[in-house]
Design an enzyme around this catalytic site. Structure first.
Site, PDB file in Angstrom:
ATOM      1  N   SER A  14      65.875 101.149  -6.616  1.00 27.51           N
ATOM      2  CA  SER A  14      67.342 101.100  -6.638  1.00 27.51           C
ATOM      3  C   SER A  14      67.933 100.366  -5.443  1.00 27.51           C
ATOM      4  CB  SER A  14      67.910 102.521  -6.683  1.00 27.51           C
ATOM      5  OG  SER A  14      69.320 102.445  -6.569  1.00 27.51           O
ATOM      6  N   THR A  59      70.799 107.790 -12.249  1.00 30.75           N
ATOM      7  CA  THR A  59      70.183 106.749 -13.069  1.00 30.75           C
ATOM      8  C   THR A  59      69.107 107.353 -13.958  1.00 30.75           C
ATOM      9  OG1 THR A  59      69.260 104.509 -13.032  1.00 30.75           O
ATOM     10  CG2 THR A  59      68.534 105.978 -11.262  1.00 30.75           C
ATOM     11  N   LYS A  63      71.175 110.768 -16.849  1.00 29.05           N
ATOM     12  CA  LYS A  63      72.633 110.649 -17.023  1.00 29.05           C
ATOM     13  C   LYS A  63      73.187 111.666 -18.020  1.00 29.05           C
ATOM     14  CE  LYS A  63      72.642 105.826 -15.797  1.00 29.05           C
ATOM     15  NZ  LYS A  63      72.900 104.447 -16.141  1.00 29.05           N
ATOM     16  N   ASN A  84      77.231 108.622 -14.692  1.00 25.19           N
ATOM     17  CA  ASN A  84      76.437 107.910 -13.672  1.00 25.19           C
ATOM     18  C   ASN A  84      77.029 108.080 -12.270  1.00 25.19           C
ATOM     19  OD1 ASN A  84      78.663 106.106 -13.744  1.00 25.19           O
ATOM     20  ND2 ASN A  84      77.328 104.434 -13.106  1.00 25.19           N
ATOM     21  N   ASP A  99      79.373 102.645 -15.599  1.00 25.63           N
ATOM     22  CA  ASP A  99      78.530 101.607 -16.225  1.00 25.63           C
ATOM     23  C   ASP A  99      79.320 100.825 -17.276  1.00 25.63           C
ATOM     24  OD1 ASP A  99      76.183 102.202 -14.847  1.00 25.63           O
ATOM     25  OD2 ASP A  99      75.559 103.697 -16.328  1.00 25.63           O
ATOM     26  N   GLY A 120      68.088  99.917 -27.618  1.00 29.73           N
ATOM     27  CA  GLY A 120      68.036 101.165 -26.855  1.00 29.73           C
ATOM     28  C   GLY A 120      69.150 102.096 -27.271  1.00 29.73           C
ATOM     29  N   GLY A 122      69.874 105.149 -25.182  1.00 30.74           N
ATOM     30  CA  GLY A 122      70.042 106.128 -24.106  1.00 30.74           C
ATOM     31  C   GLY A 122      71.467 106.132 -23.566  1.00 30.74           C
ATOM     32  N   GLY A 123      71.614 106.650 -22.364  1.00 35.13           N
ATOM     33  CA  GLY A 123      72.945 106.778 -21.750  1.00 35.13           C
ATOM     34  C   GLY A 123      73.639 105.446 -21.573  1.00 35.13           C
ATOM     35  N   TYR A 208      67.797  94.844 -13.389  1.00 27.92           N
ATOM     36  CA  TYR A 208      68.068  93.822 -12.377  1.00 27.92           C
ATOM     37  C   TYR A 208      66.905  93.745 -11.393  1.00 27.92           C
ATOM     38  CZ  TYR A 208      69.194  97.986  -9.697  1.00 27.92           C
ATOM     39  OH  TYR A 208      69.123  99.208  -9.079  1.00 27.92           O
TER      40      TYR A 208
HETATM   41  N1  LIG Z   1      72.457  96.969 -14.042  1.00 31.74           N
HETATM   42  C1  LIG Z   1      72.979  98.176 -13.975  1.00 31.74           C
HETATM   43  O1  LIG Z   1      73.958  98.399 -13.271  1.00 31.74           O
HETATM   44  C2  LIG Z   1      72.414  99.297 -14.810  1.00 31.74           C
HETATM   45  C3  LIG Z   1      73.217 100.399 -15.082  1.00 31.74           C
HETATM   46  C4  LIG Z   1      72.702 101.406 -15.874  1.00 31.74           C
HETATM   47  C5  LIG Z   1      71.397 101.335 -16.348  1.00 31.74           C
HETATM   48  N2  LIG Z   1      70.627 100.260 -16.051  1.00 31.74           N
HETATM   49  C6  LIG Z   1      69.244 100.173 -16.606  1.00 31.74           C
HETATM   50  O2  LIG Z   1      69.312 100.484 -18.001  1.00 31.74           O
HETATM   51  C7  LIG Z   1      68.073 100.994 -18.443  1.00 31.74           C
HETATM   52  C8  LIG Z   1      68.262 102.225 -19.333  1.00 31.74           C
HETATM   53  O3  LIG Z   1      68.916 103.266 -18.656  1.00 31.74           O
HETATM   54  P1  LIG Z   1      69.348 104.612 -19.454  1.00 31.74           P
HETATM   55  O4  LIG Z   1      69.956 105.492 -18.438  1.00 31.74           O
HETATM   56  O5  LIG Z   1      70.128 104.253 -20.666  1.00 31.74           O
HETATM   57  O6  LIG Z   1      67.916 105.178 -19.877  1.00 31.74           O
HETATM   58  P2  LIG Z   1      67.568 106.351 -20.906  1.00 31.74           P
HETATM   59  O7  LIG Z   1      68.752 107.179 -21.203  1.00 31.74           O
HETATM   60  O8  LIG Z   1      66.327 106.978 -20.395  1.00 31.74           O
HETATM   61  O9  LIG Z   1      67.214 105.534 -22.283  1.00 31.74           O
HETATM   62  C9  LIG Z   1      66.112 104.694 -22.335  1.00 31.74           C
HETATM   63  C10 LIG Z   1      66.063 103.985 -23.688  1.00 31.74           C
HETATM   64  O10 LIG Z   1      65.006 103.018 -23.596  1.00 31.74           O
HETATM   65  C11 LIG Z   1      64.129 103.187 -24.709  1.00 31.74           C
HETATM   66  N3  LIG Z   1      62.794 102.831 -24.245  1.00 31.74           N
HETATM   67  C12 LIG Z   1      62.158 103.271 -23.137  1.00 31.74           C
HETATM   68  N4  LIG Z   1      60.960 102.672 -23.002  1.00 31.74           N
HETATM   69  C13 LIG Z   1      60.836 101.834 -24.068  1.00 31.74           C
HETATM   70  C14 LIG Z   1      59.837 100.925 -24.495  1.00 31.74           C
HETATM   71  N5  LIG Z   1      58.696 100.779 -23.801  1.00 31.74           N
HETATM   72  N6  LIG Z   1      60.039 100.229 -25.617  1.00 31.74           N
HETATM   73  C15 LIG Z   1      61.188 100.353 -26.300  1.00 31.74           C
HETATM   74  N7  LIG Z   1      62.191 101.199 -25.975  1.00 31.74           N
HETATM   75  C16 LIG Z   1      62.010 101.932 -24.851  1.00 31.74           C
HETATM   76  C17 LIG Z   1      64.250 104.638 -25.126  1.00 31.74           C
HETATM   77  O11 LIG Z   1      63.853 104.748 -26.482  1.00 31.74           O
HETATM   78  P3  LIG Z   1      63.385 106.157 -27.149  1.00 31.74           P
HETATM   79  O12 LIG Z   1      64.659 106.872 -27.537  1.00 31.74           O
HETATM   80  O13 LIG Z   1      62.576 105.746 -28.324  1.00 31.74           O
HETATM   81  O14 LIG Z   1      62.601 106.896 -26.106  1.00 31.74           O
HETATM   82  C18 LIG Z   1      65.754 104.859 -24.901  1.00 31.74           C
HETATM   83  O15 LIG Z   1      66.494 104.394 -25.994  1.00 31.74           O
HETATM   84  C19 LIG Z   1      67.256 101.247 -17.181  1.00 31.74           C
HETATM   85  O16 LIG Z   1      66.329 100.207 -17.037  1.00 31.74           O
HETATM   86  C20 LIG Z   1      68.297 101.202 -16.060  1.00 31.74           C
HETATM   87  O17 LIG Z   1      67.730 100.786 -14.826  1.00 31.74           O
HETATM   88  C21 LIG Z   1      71.119  99.230 -15.297  1.00 31.74           C
END
Ligand SMILES: NC(=O)c1ccc[n+]([C@@H]2O[C@H](COP(=O)([O-])OP(=O)(O)OC[C@H]3O[C@@H](n4cnc5c(N)ncnc54)[C@H](OP(=O)(O)O)[C@@H]3O)[C@@H](O)[C@H]2O)c1
Length: 263
Positions: A14, A59, A63, A84, A99, A120, A122-123, A208
Site C-alpha cells: 500500500s 482495503t 471493506k 474504505n 473509491d 469482479g 467485491g467491494g 496500481y
Molecule cells: N486504485 C485504487 O485506489 C483502488 C481502490 C480500491 C481497490 N483497489 C484494488 O481493487 C482490487 C479489489 O479490491 P476489493 O476490495 O473489491 O476486493 P474483494 O472485495 O476481495 O473482491 C475481490 C474480487 O476479485 C475476484 N478475484 C480474486 N482473485 C481472483 C482471480 N484469481 N481470478 C478472478 N477473480 C478473482 C473475486 O472473485 P470471487 O467472488 O470469485 O472470489 C472478487 O470478485 C484490489 O486489487 C485492490 O487493491 C484499488
C-alpha cells in the site's frame, strides 16, 4: 499526535502511508499514518479502538466487514455496503466510501463512456457500479463465481458468472478483481479476455504500482488504458479531507498527496 492506519491483507504494497504522511508533513499536522495487516476482518473495530486511531482506510478483503462494524455509514457507502474510509467522530465510528468518487474523477480524461463491463464482484465493483450508473453509464458485472452476484442483481445490474456470460461490446473494461495483485493471474480466462478486448474502446485496472497480466494484454491490443494510480490519488485526497474534518479542501490536499507519487 493523531494516528491513522490502513487495514488490509495483504497491505505491504500500500502507498497510502506515503500519501497521507506527505500531506500531514506539508500541511504541518501532527499525525502519523501506518499499515496494519489484519487477517480477521471481524476484529477491525476492536483493533481500531485499541490503537486509539482517529481514522483509517480499509482495503482488500475487509471493506464489506468494515461496513458492518460502523456506528453510522454516510453517502454512497450506504448503497454500496462497503467502506474504505473510517473516521472517529465523538467516539463513534463513521464509515465512508471514497473509491466511487475517486474512480469517476480518474476516468474523466477518457471523455464520454456509455457502457462498462466490470470484472469482479467485491467491494470495489460495488462502489464503481453504483458510481458509474449514477453517471448514466450502462453497467454489466462479470465474476468468477456466482455467490457475490446477488447484490448486483438485486440492484438491477446485469450480472453474470463466467459460465453464463456471452461477450458483447463495451465502452470500457474495468478490472476490479485482485487477480494480478500478488500473483500473475488474469482476471478472466485468456480466450474470453481476447474476445472482449477486440470489442472494447478503453480499459482500466484498479491495481496500481505494477504491470498486471491484464494490463499487459490491454497494452498489446493498443487500447487507451490506465492503471489504478489516478484512482488511488483521488480516493486518498477525499479520505484525507474527511480525516482532517474538512478543514482543508481537496484542492489544498491534492498537490501534497500527488507529490508523494514521485518518491
Ligand atoms: N486504485 C485504487 O485506489 C483502488 C481502490 C480500491 C481497490 N483497489 C484494488 O481493487 C482490487 C479489489 O479490491 P476489493 O476490495 O473489491 O476486493 P474483494 O472485495 O476481495 O473482491 C475481490 C474480487 O476479485 C475476484 N478475484 C480474486 N482473485 C481472483 C482471480 N484469481 N481470478 C478472478 N477473480 C478473482 C473475486 O472473485 P470471487 O467472488 O470469485 O472470489 C472478487 O470478485 C484490489 O486489487 C485492490 O487493491 C484499488
Amino acid at each position: 499526535m493523531k494516528l491513522f492506519t490502513i487495514f488490509g491483507d495483504p497491505v505491504s504494497h500500500s502507498r497510502s502511508p506515503l500519501m497521507h504522511n506527505n500531506v500531514f508533513k506539508k500541511l504541518g499536522i501532527d499525525a502519523c499514518y501506518t499499515r496494519t495487516r489484519l487477517e480477521n476482518g471481524s476484529e477491525l473495530r476492536d483493533v481500531f479502538f485499541a490503537k486509539a486511531l482517529s481514522g483509517a482506510n480499509v482495503t482488500v478483503p475487509h471493506k464489506e466487514s468494515a461496513y458492518e462494524q460502523c456506528d453510522e455509514v454516510r453517502g454512497i457507502a450506504s448503497m454500496v455496503k462497503a467502506v474504505n474510509t473510517l473516521v472517529l467522530e465523538n467516539g463513534r465510528l463513521i464509515g465512508y466510501n471514497t473509491d466511487a468518487d475517486g474512480f469517476i474523477r480518474a476516468i474523466e480524461s477518457f471523455g464520454e463512456v456509455r457502457s462498462a463491463l466490470i470484472l469482479g464482484a467485491g467491494g470495489t465493483a460495488r462502489a464503481l457500479s453504483v458510481a458509474l450508473r449514477a453517471k448514466g453509464i450502462d453497467v454489466t458485472v462479470l465474476n468468477r463465481s456466482a455467490a457475490r452476484l446477488e447484490y448486483f442483481r438485486n440492484e438491477g445490474f446485469a450480472a453474470y458468472a463466467w459460465d453464463e456470460f456471452s461477450p458483447a461490446s463495451y465502452g470500457m473494461l474495468i478490472n476490479t478483481t485482485s487477480a494480478g495483485l500478488s500473483d500473475d493471474e488474469l482476471p478472466i480466462p485468456a480466450g474470453l479476455l481476447g474476445e472482449l478486448l477486440a470489442r472494447t474502446q478503453a480499459a482500466v485496472d484498479v491495481i496500481y504500482g505494477k504491470e498486471t497480466p491484464f494490463l499487459r494484454e490491454v497494452k498489446s491490443c493498443g487500447l487507451p488504458y490506465k492503471d489504478g494510480s489516478d484512482m488511488l490519488l483521488a480516493q486518498g485526497v477525499l479520505a484525507n479531507h474527511l480525516f482532517l474534518a474538512c478543514r482543508y479542501t481537496p484542492e489544498e490536499i491534492e498537490p501534497a498527496m500527488r507529490q508523494s507519487f514521485l518518491y
